[in-house]
Design a protein around this motif. Structure first.
Motif, PDB file in Angstrom:
ATOM      1  N   UNK A  49       0.833  -1.201   0.000  1.00 25.36           N
ATOM      2  CA  UNK A  49       0.000   0.000   0.000  1.00 25.36           C
ATOM      3  C   UNK A  49       0.873   1.259   0.000  1.00 25.36           C
ATOM      4  N   UNK A  50       1.914   1.264   0.814  1.00 22.69           N
ATOM      5  CA  UNK A  50       2.804   2.432   0.869  1.00 22.69           C
ATOM      6  C   UNK A  50       3.485   2.677  -0.477  1.00 22.69           C
ATOM      7  N   UNK A  51       3.845   1.603  -1.181  1.00 26.93           N
ATOM      8  CA  UNK A  51       4.484   1.768  -2.482  1.00 26.93           C
ATOM      9  C   UNK A  51       3.532   2.432  -3.475  1.00 26.93           C
ATOM     10  N   UNK A  52       2.270   2.034  -3.468  1.00 30.78           N
ATOM     11  CA  UNK A  52       1.299   2.646  -4.362  1.00 30.78           C
ATOM     12  C   UNK A  52       1.063   4.106  -3.988  1.00 30.78           C
ATOM     13  N   UNK A  53       1.036   4.397  -2.683  1.00 33.24           N
ATOM     14  CA  UNK A  53       0.820   5.780  -2.243  1.00 33.24           C
ATOM     15  C   UNK A  53       1.969   6.682  -2.670  1.00 33.24           C
ATOM     16  N   UNK A  54       3.166   6.134  -2.714  1.00 36.45           N
ATOM     17  CA  UNK A  54       4.326   6.934  -3.080  1.00 36.45           C
ATOM     18  C   UNK A  54       4.310   7.326  -4.553  1.00 36.45           C
ATOM     19  N   UNK A  55       3.637   6.545  -5.368  1.00 40.40           N
ATOM     20  CA  UNK A  55       3.657   6.825  -6.804  1.00 40.40           C
ATOM     21  C   UNK A  55       2.376   7.475  -7.318  1.00 40.40           C
ATOM     22  N   UNK A  56       1.287   7.453  -6.530  1.00 42.74           N
ATOM     23  CA  UNK A  56       0.016   8.012  -7.006  1.00 42.74           C
ATOM     24  C   UNK A  56      -0.629   8.813  -5.878  1.00 42.74           C
ATOM     25  N   UNK A  57      -0.800  10.119  -6.055  1.00 43.36           N
ATOM     26  CA  UNK A  57      -1.365  10.956  -4.981  1.00 43.36           C
ATOM     27  C   UNK A  57      -2.818  10.641  -4.669  1.00 43.36           C
ATOM     28  N   UNK A  58      -3.483   9.865  -5.500  1.00 41.76           N
ATOM     29  CA  UNK A  58      -4.880   9.530  -5.217  1.00 41.76           C
ATOM     30  C   UNK A  58      -5.025   8.447  -4.150  1.00 41.76           C
ATOM     31  N   UNK A  59      -3.918   7.834  -3.770  1.00 43.72           N
ATOM     32  CA  UNK A  59      -3.955   6.774  -2.770  1.00 43.72           C
ATOM     33  C   UNK A  59      -3.806   7.373  -1.378  1.00 43.72           C
ATOM     34  N   UNK A  60      -4.765   7.088  -0.512  1.00 42.71           N
ATOM     35  CA  UNK A  60      -4.704   7.503   0.889  1.00 42.71           C
ATOM     36  C   UNK A  60      -4.556   6.251   1.737  1.00 42.71           C
ATOM     37  N   UNK A  61      -3.594   6.274   2.622  1.00 41.46           N
ATOM     38  CA  UNK A  61      -3.212   5.081   3.389  1.00 41.46           C
ATOM     39  C   UNK A  61      -3.719   5.189   4.817  1.00 41.46           C
ATOM     40  N   UNK A  62      -4.265   4.098   5.321  1.00 34.43           N
ATOM     41  CA  UNK A  62      -4.670   3.998   6.723  1.00 34.43           C
ATOM     42  C   UNK A  62      -4.027   2.738   7.290  1.00 34.43           C
ATOM     43  N   UNK A  63      -3.154   2.926   8.289  1.00 33.44           N
ATOM     44  CA  UNK A  63      -2.543   1.791   8.980  1.00 33.44           C
ATOM     45  C   UNK A  63      -3.191   1.678  10.350  1.00 33.44           C
ATOM     46  N   UNK A  64      -3.949   0.602  10.571  1.00 32.48           N
ATOM     47  CA  UNK A  64      -4.596   0.404  11.863  1.00 32.48           C
ATOM     48  C   UNK A  64      -3.598  -0.199  12.852  1.00 32.48           C
ATOM     49  N   UNK A  65      -3.647   0.231  14.118  1.00 31.18           N
ATOM     50  CA  UNK A  65      -2.645  -0.235  15.096  1.00 31.18           C
ATOM     51  C   UNK A  65      -2.821  -1.700  15.476  1.00 31.18           C
ATOM     52  N   UNK A  66      -4.007  -2.234  15.333  1.00 29.05           N
ATOM     53  CA  UNK A  66      -4.233  -3.649  15.632  1.00 29.05           C
ATOM     54  C   UNK A  66      -5.341  -4.164  14.722  1.00 29.05           C
ATOM     55  N   UNK A  67      -5.394  -5.470  14.589  1.00 22.67           N
ATOM     56  CA  UNK A  67      -6.363  -6.070  13.675  1.00 22.67           C
ATOM     57  C   UNK A  67      -7.787  -5.901  14.206  1.00 22.67           C
ATOM     58  N   UNK A  68      -8.671  -5.361  13.355  1.00 24.49           N
ATOM     59  CA  UNK A  68     -10.040  -5.095  13.786  1.00 24.49           C
ATOM     60  C   UNK A  68     -11.077  -5.927  13.047  1.00 24.49           C
ATOM     61  N   UNK A  69     -10.690  -6.536  11.936  1.00 24.88           N
ATOM     62  CA  UNK A  69     -11.647  -7.277  11.136  1.00 24.88           C
ATOM     63  C   UNK A  69     -12.126  -6.453   9.953  1.00 24.88           C
ATOM     64  N   UNK A  70     -12.734  -7.128   9.010  1.00 27.59           N
ATOM     65  CA  UNK A  70     -13.118  -6.498   7.748  1.00 27.59           C
ATOM     66  C   UNK A  70     -14.104  -5.348   7.938  1.00 27.59           C
ATOM     67  N   UNK A  71     -15.113  -5.547   8.790  1.00 24.94           N
ATOM     68  CA  UNK A  71     -16.133  -4.514   8.958  1.00 24.94           C
ATOM     69  C   UNK A  71     -15.572  -3.221   9.506  1.00 24.94           C
ATOM     70  N   UNK A  72     -14.816  -3.310  10.570  1.00 27.35           N
ATOM     71  CA  UNK A  72     -14.277  -2.084  11.177  1.00 27.35           C
ATOM     72  C   UNK A  72     -13.208  -1.456  10.293  1.00 27.35           C
TER      73      UNK A  72
END
Length: 757
Positions: A49-72
């Motif tokens: 994800x970080x690699x894609x964000x570095x090359x395309x400004x349309x990518x916004x990255x969210x890194x969650x601190x712990x696993x929450x599951x698909x819904x959250x």
């Protein structure tokens, strides 16, 4: 503010995430933001994800601190979304090309609805793509937009979040979010559809839903599947607070029971020893949410009884009994099949001892009926009515056979009797395994198409194209040929080298193209009318060759973009290569998918021009003396894998396009039908169509079946009069109404895609 916020949660999908993100960022509709949520994945998802964000400004990255599951994880993406519409995509799935463009167009057409529902296709590791089985619910009929009460059949679709686009203001106003746990789509999708003030549909595959062999949540054996009970409690709690939605309770109750039965009966979901406990909870939910008087369809009553009374032991007994019955049936089937094969072998040996029927001719074709064998059979009935003809074809093709022609089903005793006793065997396919050609029998082989890519023994050096070809068996079949029908000198020299044998070559032309000379202008207009081609349109037949060396066929042209650039005058007929590849994903109503059309010759007659690459269809189409345009972006790959006897770009039948933009320019500028294109086509016809004057089948029949040596002379090229194109044909109003209505059109217009067979 972007038009779309595409939210992609990622957890342990590193092998597929790159393809997923690329499918979003490469969309032809660029007005989007891609919110990629790394759900604290232990693999390399975050780095990808970080690699894609570095090359395309349309990518916004969210890194969650712990696993929450698909819904959250989806909720985290929604909190950061700024687009007009929310689109969800799982990290192992992909958007189809031009999907967002199709969504944007449909949203505009339908007045910015709260929800837009679109279609998907399941894609498998072997390359197979299977469209949603209830896609008919998405047909764009009636008013749009609408409410769920107008189209309740939408509840029959898969209740997932990723086959819909949601207006962000609508989601914020209703306060909808995804709950934790498995089956988080259930308490999201039902409330969304029930509360939406406006819904629209798009009858187009926009998502490829990857069917993973391992790692998929729904195929993971875990107690987490018990979460399905909590999710349905949330759905019914949502109803409890909204009396105006009470009408949906019986429907949701039935869907809940079906869902619980699915989880219970799938052997890869519940851990060993937990099924009884699951069914007890299912029984409690049945009693808690049952709606008095709710009708139960007859086909679902067994399931409802199973859940209502918690019949775990009964289900186990039924399953074991069913397994035993299936096993016995398989054994009996194998035994009967072996006995049947032995009986047929004995029957065939006995029939070979009986005299030949000198007046019987047996025909077999690759596609059931038609092609060269079909043209030869028609000529036999006209020129040698004393001969009795029979066709070997599946029952689905029997209605296409001419009256008076005997119909034989492959593999039956009648089929083997005809093989043993018919004096003439005519085919364009490999000889039947086990066939022993008798003295006095004559086997006529008509090759399918003029050889451009390597054929026969030349494929020994092309393993990617040859696949599992048994060359010893091929040569054993060649030894049974008496005559080979050839179209031209190039074909003759090639066939005799790659299929070496003692047969006689009949260089008489292509019998299947005789129809191009006998068809009239009224026939052409009638065919165009049956296909739904508007009067005055230019119908382009698009026919790329099949890439034998690839498991899945590449998308060679963006058909929607092509017709959009060419303008409303042009229509495209699109014919897919294989039914398992799924429907063509076209967004325009001027791209007509004719993949299921049984008659390729009719499509040729109905079209005004052909666009192809390496397809042998170019040689047949040249007989019509209509424009041909070559286009291929993978010349080198095709030549390396399949091999070419000559480069068609050096002796083209018309204009040559090096790219999609070149192709568009050739049509918009008129070069496709210009003087230079006509000169190239004339030279091509002179080289590859010297005998195709409408009497090829007659010459074969007179030589082989009637024993004549004085054959009809070949009509010179400049004196031939093939069927006129649409511009010279009668108008639609001059054509009498069809006896029956044409088959329903799928959205499209006219380029034609085929395998060129």
């Amino acid at each position: 503010m972007p038009r779309f916020s595409v939210i992609v949660p990622a957890y342990q999908v590193q092998a597929y995430l790159h393809e997923c993100l690329e499918s979003v960022l490469s969309q032809s509709y660029p007005d989007l933001e891609l919110i990629a949520v790394d759900d604290c994945s232990p693999d390399a998802c975050g780095a990808v994800i970080d690699e894609f964000a570095a090359r395309d400004p349309r990518v916004r990255v969210v890194h969650l601190p712990h696993n929450t599951g698909l819904g959250r994880a989806r909720n985290a993406g929604m909190e950061r979304a700024t687009g007009d519409y929310l689109v969800f995509l799982d990290g192992d799935d992909t958007l189809t090309p031009d999907a967002l463009l199709a969504l944007a167009d449909r949203l505009k057409e339908t007045g910015e609805p709260d929800v837009l529902v679109y279609d998907y296709a399941r894609t498998y590791w072997a390359g197979e793509a299977v469209r949603n089985r209830v896609a008919a619910e998405l047909t764009e009929r009636g008013p749009a937009p609408f409410r769920l009460t107008d189209r309740p059949g939408l509840l029959n679709l898969l209740m997932v979040a990723w086959n819909k686009a949601y207006r962000r203001e609508f989601v914020q106003r209703t306060g909808l979010t995804f709950p934790p746990g498995y089956y988080e789509d259930t308490p999201w999708t039902y409330p969304v559809l029930m509360t939406a003030e406006s819904i629209a549909t798009l009858d187009r595959v926009c998502v490829h839903y990857r069917q993973r062999r391992a790692g998929c949540i729904l195929r993971t054996t875990s107690d987490r599947h018990f979460d399905v009970f909590d999710q349905y409690d949330r759905v019914f709690a949502f109803l409890d607070g909204r009396p105006e939605l009470e009408r949906w309770r019986p429907v949701l109750f039935r869907r809940m029971v079906d869902h619980l039965v699915t989880v219970y009966t799938r052997r890869d979901r519940l851990p060993r020893g937990s099924r009884a406990a699951f069914l007890r909870r299912a029984r409690a939910h049945y009693r808690r949410h049952r709606t008095p008087g709710a009708p139960v369809p007859a086909r679902a009553r067994v399931h409802h009884t199973l859940v209502r009374f918690g019949l775990h032991r009964t289900y186990r007994a039924l399953r074991l009994t069913a397994a035993a019955v299936r096993g016995a049936a398989r054994f009996a089937g194998r035994l009967l099949g072996g006995l049947r094969r032995a009986a047929l072998r004995g029957h065939y040996r006995l029939q070979r001892l009986l005299p030949l029927h000198a007046d019987h001719a047996l025909f077999t074709a690759h596609a059931g009926r038609g092609g060269d064998p079909g043209a030869l059979e028609s000529a036999v009935r006209d020129l040698a009515p004393r001969l009795r003809t029979a066709w070997v074809a599946g029952p689905e093709h029997h209605h296409t056979l001419a009256p008076g022609t005997r119909r034989l089903v492959p593999g039956t005793a009648a089929h083997w009797t005809a093989l043993a006793r018919s004096a003439y065997l005519v085919t364009d396919t490999d000889t039947e395994p086990g066939l022993v050609k008798r003295r006095g029998q004559t086997l006529v082989r008509v090759q399918r198409g003029t050889p451009l890519g390597h054929e026969g023994l030349d494929l020994q050096e092309r393993p990617a194209a040859a696949r599992d070809t048994d060359f010893a068996r091929v040569l054993a079949g060649v030894d049974q040929w008496d005559y080979v029908v050839s179209a031209d000198r190039h074909s003759t020299l090639t066939w005799e080298r790659v299929f070496p044998g003692r047969y006689t070559t009949l260089e008489y032309g292509r019998p299947r193209t005789d129809r191009f000379h006998t068809a009239t202008g009224a026939d052409v207009a009638g065919l165009r009318k049956s296909l739904g081609i508007p009067r005055g349109s230019v119908a382009v037949l698009y026919a790329p060759a099949r890439r034998d060396y690839l498991r899945t066929q590449p998308r060679l042209l963006d058909l929607e973009r092509v017709v959009r650039r060419l303008g409303p005058r042009f229509v495209v007929l699109a014919r897919g290569h294989h039914p398992r590849q799924g429907p063509l994903e076209a967004a325009s109503d001027r791209v007509l998918d004719v993949s299921g059309h049984p008659d390729l010759a009719s499509l040729c007659l109905a079209s005004d021009a052909l666009v192809t690459d390496f397809s042998p269809l170019m040689f047949d189409y040249a007989v019509l003396d209509r424009p041909v345009v070559l286009h291929a972006g993978d010349w080198e790959a095709y030549e390396a894998a399949r091999g070419l006897y000559f480069d068609p770009r050096t002796v083209p039948p018309g204009a040559v396009a090096g790219s999609e933009d070149d192709l568009i320019d050739i049509f918009t500028s008129g070069h496709w039908c210009g003087a230079r294109s006509a000169r190239l086509r004339a030279a091509f016809r002179d080289r590859f169509c010297p005998h195709d004057d409408g009497r090829a089948a007659e010459r074969v029949v007179r030589r082989v079946l009637l024993g004549e040596s004085d054959l009809p002379p070949v009509v010179p090229l400049d004196e031939r009069r093939p069927a006129p194109p649409a511009s010279a044909a009668p108008t639609m109003s001059d054509v009498p109404p069809l006896a029956s209505p044409p088959p329903p059109r799928q959205p499209a217009g006219l380029l034609t895609v085929t395998d060129g067979g």
